[in-house]
Enzyme design. Structure first.
Site, PDB file in Angstrom:
ATOM      1  N   HIS A 173       0.773  45.226  -2.377  1.00 47.18           N
ATOM      2  CA  HIS A 173       1.792  44.185  -2.436  1.00 47.18           C
ATOM      3  C   HIS A 173       3.194  44.783  -2.507  1.00 47.18           C
ATOM      4  O   HIS A 173       4.158  44.167  -2.041  1.00 47.18           O
ATOM      5  CB  HIS A 173       1.542  43.263  -3.624  1.00 47.18           C
ATOM      6  CG  HIS A 173       0.456  42.268  -3.365  1.00 47.18           C
ATOM      7  ND1 HIS A 173       0.687  40.912  -3.276  1.00 47.18           N
ATOM      8  CD2 HIS A 173      -0.870  42.429  -3.163  1.00 47.18           C
ATOM      9  CE1 HIS A 173      -0.447  40.282  -3.024  1.00 47.18           C
ATOM     10  NE2 HIS A 173      -1.413  41.186  -2.958  1.00 47.18           N
ATOM     11  N   ASP A 174       3.331  45.974  -3.078  1.00 48.17           N
ATOM     12  CA  ASP A 174       4.634  46.642  -3.078  1.00 48.17           C
ATOM     13  C   ASP A 174       4.940  47.228  -1.708  1.00 48.17           C
ATOM     14  O   ASP A 174       6.019  47.017  -1.155  1.00 48.17           O
ATOM     15  CB  ASP A 174       4.659  47.742  -4.141  1.00 48.17           C
ATOM     16  CG  ASP A 174       6.043  48.371  -4.272  1.00 48.17           C
ATOM     17  OD1 ASP A 174       7.040  47.618  -4.279  1.00 48.17           O
ATOM     18  OD2 ASP A 174       6.134  49.602  -4.374  1.00 48.17           O
ATOM     19  N   GLY A 233       9.083  48.461   1.533  1.00 47.50           N
ATOM     20  CA  GLY A 233       8.077  49.509   1.575  1.00 47.50           C
ATOM     21  C   GLY A 233       7.643  49.905   0.181  1.00 47.50           C
ATOM     22  O   GLY A 233       7.821  49.160  -0.789  1.00 47.50           O
ATOM     23  N   ASP A 250       8.472  51.167  -2.590  1.00 44.91           N
ATOM     24  CA  ASP A 250       9.691  51.540  -3.307  1.00 44.91           C
ATOM     25  C   ASP A 250       9.780  50.962  -4.716  1.00 44.91           C
ATOM     26  O   ASP A 250      10.824  51.044  -5.355  1.00 44.91           O
ATOM     27  CB  ASP A 250      10.924  51.115  -2.505  1.00 44.91           C
ATOM     28  CG  ASP A 250      10.978  49.608  -2.235  1.00 44.91           C
ATOM     29  OD1 ASP A 250      10.094  48.881  -2.740  1.00 44.91           O
ATOM     30  OD2 ASP A 250      11.899  49.174  -1.522  1.00 44.91           O
ATOM     31  N   SER A 282       9.855  47.915  -5.635  1.00 47.72           N
ATOM     32  CA  SER A 282      10.667  46.700  -5.763  1.00 47.72           C
ATOM     33  C   SER A 282       9.915  45.565  -6.435  1.00 47.72           C
ATOM     34  O   SER A 282      10.511  44.743  -7.140  1.00 47.72           O
ATOM     35  CB  SER A 282      11.173  46.247  -4.391  1.00 47.72           C
ATOM     36  OG  SER A 282      10.103  45.799  -3.566  1.00 47.72           O
ATOM     37  N   THR A 324     -13.822  45.844  -1.677  1.00 41.64           N
ATOM     38  CA  THR A 324     -15.133  46.168  -2.250  1.00 41.64           C
ATOM     39  C   THR A 324     -15.042  46.358  -3.758  1.00 41.64           C
ATOM     40  O   THR A 324     -16.053  46.305  -4.463  1.00 41.64           O
ATOM     41  CB  THR A 324     -15.734  47.429  -1.593  1.00 41.64           C
ATOM     42  OG1 THR A 324     -17.060  47.608  -2.074  1.00 41.64           O
ATOM     43  CG2 THR A 324     -14.943  48.685  -1.932  1.00 41.64           C
ATOM     44  N   ASP A 339      -8.403  36.043  -9.053  1.00 41.03           N
ATOM     45  CA  ASP A 339      -8.107  35.216 -10.215  1.00 41.03           C
ATOM     46  C   ASP A 339      -7.354  33.948  -9.843  1.00 41.03           C
ATOM     47  O   ASP A 339      -7.430  32.951 -10.553  1.00 41.03           O
ATOM     48  CB  ASP A 339      -7.263  36.003 -11.226  1.00 41.03           C
ATOM     49  CG  ASP A 339      -8.052  37.090 -11.934  1.00 41.03           C
ATOM     50  OD1 ASP A 339      -9.238  36.854 -12.229  1.00 41.03           O
ATOM     51  OD2 ASP A 339      -7.490  38.175 -12.182  1.00 41.03           O
ATOM     52  N   ASP A 345     -17.589  40.904  -3.480  1.00 41.55           N
ATOM     53  CA  ASP A 345     -18.954  41.301  -3.124  1.00 41.55           C
ATOM     54  C   ASP A 345     -19.762  41.423  -4.406  1.00 41.55           C
ATOM     55  O   ASP A 345     -19.225  41.218  -5.504  1.00 41.55           O
ATOM     56  CB  ASP A 345     -18.993  42.568  -2.249  1.00 41.55           C
ATOM     57  CG  ASP A 345     -18.707  43.869  -2.994  1.00 41.55           C
ATOM     58  OD1 ASP A 345     -18.613  43.856  -4.241  1.00 41.55           O
ATOM     59  OD2 ASP A 345     -18.565  44.908  -2.337  1.00 41.55           O
TER      60      ASP A 345
END
Length: 362
Positions: free
Chosen positions: A71-72, A90, A92, A94, A201, A206, A218
């Site tokens: 996610h970053d 990217g 970084d 943030s 995997t 949540d 899985d």
């Protein structure tokens, strides 16, 4: 002349080898690293294992730390930057440095929890947030049996502005938009997208369906194995695209959640055969994910300007399972999607059909 040339070659080789030896360093705990700058990571790794990963478990904090690396890093868009609308992004840091902004993006729902857990560790060490997020993901994954030993780099500068919104793919996005987003972020091919999704995997949801937190993707969320690629090919039913079930597909295994995006990528003609190729192929799972993770973890940076500290990552435990169908299921339950290759024949677990247990909360 031939002898002289040979002597020169031998001396040159010795100089190179000697230089390599000089560059190696032994850290205070006895760990030998290729670059002395990596010794700063040893206490960080120890802190992670002791105080975040419960002594080396492949549990919820590992799942969430790995999710945070993605996610970053994926929050970068050369296409947006080219239009002059936004630069940077990217891997970084943030997402943590601008937590009040980025965790309000819909795609980042829930990541504030692991950001808040990681923050005290970052504050205890001389490391950028950008480097810490990627290090934590790699160290955490190495606790999971069957995982590859991921690459780690340091030297990233921390972000000075938040990443743009709508750069993190969501479970209800189309295959077209997901592939386009990955291509824009870092030139990822369709095969590399599938490889990155091997992270599911050892993942659980949540917030996709808040009524069933900790639901794994899985039946073996504590193992880095190929079950995810098997079980996403089982026949399922798409829920309506509204409400709490948006982006969710019903799995034939009670207690297991399948993302709509995973289901569609497993069946799309551009990705189906690559998806199926991971079934019962642990070696490919490891090598492909390792390569794709390395590419992701340096998005927005010049890798040649970073320091390779991969030797601080522990050797993961050996694989602890064999590819199989859960009890009560077989090849007859597979929704074949790859037109060129039959689905592998796998054994079925003995015994009655059982439910998949949720991943315990931290």
């Amino acid at each position: 002349m031939a002898f002289k040339a040979l002597l020169v070659s031998v001396l040159a080789a010795l100089q190179v080898a000697n230089g390599a030896l000089i560059r190696r360093a032994t850290c205070s705990d006895g760990t030998v690293v290729a670059n002395s700058a990596c010794c700063v990571l040893i206490p960080v790794v120890q802190d992670l294992q002791t105080n975040l990963f419960d002594g080396g478990e492949c549990g919820e904090e590992v799942h969430e730390s790995l999710r945070l690396t993605f996610h970053d890093a994926i929050g970068i868009s050369p296409a947006i930057a080219a239009r002059g609308q936004f630069g940077g992004g990217g891997a970084d840091g943030s997402i943590a440095l601008f937590e009040d902004i980025e965790t309000n993006f819909h795609a980042n729902l829930g990541v504030d929890e692991i950001i808040d857990e990681q923050r005290p560790l970052i504050q205890r060490h001389n490391i950028t947030t950008a480097d810490f997020i990627q290090l934590a993901g790699a160290i955490g994954v190495a606790n999971c049996p069957g995982a590859p030993q991921l690459d780690v780099f340091i030297g990233r500068a921390d972000a000075t502005q938040p990443a743009p919104d709508l750069t993190v793919p969501e479970p209800f996005d189309t295959v077209d938009s997901i592939l386009a987003r990955f291509s824009d972020a870092g030139g990822f091919s369709a095969a590399e997208v599938v490889a990155l999704l091997a992270s599911h995997t050892v993942a659980a949801a949540d917030h996709v369906d808040p009524s069933i937190p900790g639901t794994p993707f899985d039946s073996t969320p504590e193992l880095f194995d190929t079950q995810f690629f098997i079980e996403t090919q089982l026949r399922g039913t798409l829920f309506p695209g509204t409400g709490g079930n948006q982006g969710e597909v019903e799995s034939p295994l009670h207690g297991e959640l399948r993302l709509q995006s995973d289901s569609e990528l497993a069946r799309d003609s551009r990705t189906a055969c690559e998806w199926q190729s991971f079934v019962n192929n642990q070696a490919k799972l490891q090598s492909a994910f390792k390569a794709a993770f390395r590419k992701m973890t340096v998005l927005g940076h010049d890798e040649t300007q970073l320091i390779d500290c991969s030797d601080v990552v522990q050797t993961p435990p050996a694989p602890a399972s064999n590819a199989h169908f859960p009890a009560g299921l077989s090849n007859a339950d597979i929704e074949q999607a790859c037109a060129s290759t039959p689905f592998p024949t796998l054994p079925t677990d003995p015994g009655p059909v059982t439910s998949v247990a949720p991943v315990p909360p931290s």
